[in-house]
Design a protein around this motif. Structure first.
Motif, short mmCIF file in Angstrom:
data_model
loop_
_atom_site.label_atom_id
_atom_site.label_comp_id
_atom_site.label_asym_id
_atom_site.label_seq_id
_atom_site.Cartn_x
_atom_site.Cartn_y
_atom_site.Cartn_z
N TYR A 14 96.32 13.87 27.70
CA TYR A 14 95.21 14.08 26.78
C TYR A 14 94.94 15.58 26.76
CZ TYR A 14 92.70 13.93 31.22
OH TYR A 14 92.31 14.14 32.51
N TRP A 26 95.52 0.29 32.32
CA TRP A 26 95.43 0.86 30.96
C TRP A 26 95.09 -0.22 29.95
CZ3 TRP A 26 94.92 5.71 29.60
CH2 TRP A 26 95.42 6.72 30.41
N LYS A 27 95.80 -1.36 30.04
CA LYS A 27 95.56 -2.45 29.09
C LYS A 27 94.16 -3.02 29.23
CE LYS A 27 100.36 -4.00 28.68
NZ LYS A 27 101.30 -5.11 28.99
N ASP A 33 96.61 -3.57 22.62
CA ASP A 33 97.24 -2.94 21.46
C ASP A 33 96.74 -1.52 21.21
OD1 ASP A 33 98.71 -5.24 20.92
OD2 ASP A 33 97.08 -6.12 19.76
N THR A 34 96.30 -0.85 22.24
CA THR A 34 95.74 0.49 22.07
C THR A 34 96.80 1.49 21.61
OG1 THR A 34 94.55 2.29 23.13
CG2 THR A 34 96.07 1.07 24.50
N PRO A 35 96.46 2.36 20.66
CA PRO A 35 97.41 3.39 20.23
C PRO A 35 97.58 4.50 21.28
CG PRO A 35 95.35 3.60 19.02
CD PRO A 35 95.26 2.35 19.83
N ILE A 36 96.74 4.51 22.31
CA ILE A 36 96.83 5.53 23.36
C ILE A 36 98.17 5.41 24.09
CG2 ILE A 36 95.90 6.18 25.63
CD1 ILE A 36 93.15 5.51 24.51
N VAL A 38 100.99 4.82 22.84
CA VAL A 38 102.09 5.24 21.99
C VAL A 38 102.05 6.77 21.88
CG1 VAL A 38 103.11 5.09 19.69
CG2 VAL A 38 101.94 3.10 20.67
N ILE A 40 102.43 10.50 20.63
CA ILE A 40 102.47 11.12 19.31
C ILE A 40 102.93 12.57 19.48
CG2 ILE A 40 101.11 11.81 17.31
CD1 ILE A 40 99.19 9.48 18.03
N ASN A 117 87.74 7.47 23.61
CA ASN A 117 88.76 6.43 23.49
C ASN A 117 88.44 5.10 24.15
OD1 ASN A 117 91.10 7.89 22.15
ND2 ASN A 117 90.57 9.28 23.80
#
Length: 139
Positions: A14, A26-27, A33-36, A38, A40, A117
């Protein structure tokens, strides 16, 4: 012998640092289904100024013209054989006790990341005993 995929450590970067904890934590904290989870990439531009270069000592200098190029920078963190960062204890709504995590960077950057988040109220404590939080994404 099978291993639990949710028991594996995962490091997420981050702005200002990185947080390492188990995939299951984390889950539980951010949702399945968090975009964190994935990564980027960012597009970075590198500019090289014009300059002179001497390839062999004693030979005349040649001029190198300036240029720029773009590349894709994926999230990275420093790694070595030792565990990096500071240990923190985290708890959130619905967690069964406290969970251990490791952070690099400032505690304030982690607090900002969590407040931007986290879908659940979360708080953490540093190794020195300083308590931070609760933090939650404002909806």
């Amino acid at each position: 012998m099978a291993s639990d995929p949710d028991g594996k450590d995962l490091t997420v970067n981050y702005p200002g640092g990185a947080l390492t904890m188990t995939v299951g934590a984390w889950k539980a904290l951010f949702g399945v289904d968090t975009p964190i989870l994935v990564p980027i990439p960012e597009t970075k531009t590198v500019t090289v100024k014009s300059h002179s270069r001497v390839r062999v000592i004693g030979q005349p200098a040649s001029n190198v013209t300036g240029f720029s190029y773009d590349f894709t920078q994926w999230p990275t963190s420093q790694a070595n054989n030792a565990a990096a960062g500071d240990v923190i204890l985290m708890s959130w709504e619905g967690s069964d006790g406290q969970w251990t995590g490791r952070i690099t960077g400032a505690m304030s950057d982690l607090a900002t990341f969590l407040s931007n988040n986290s879908i659940k109220p979360v708080q953490f404590r540093s190794e020195r005993g300083t308590k931070y939080g609760p933090f939650q994404l404002a909806v």
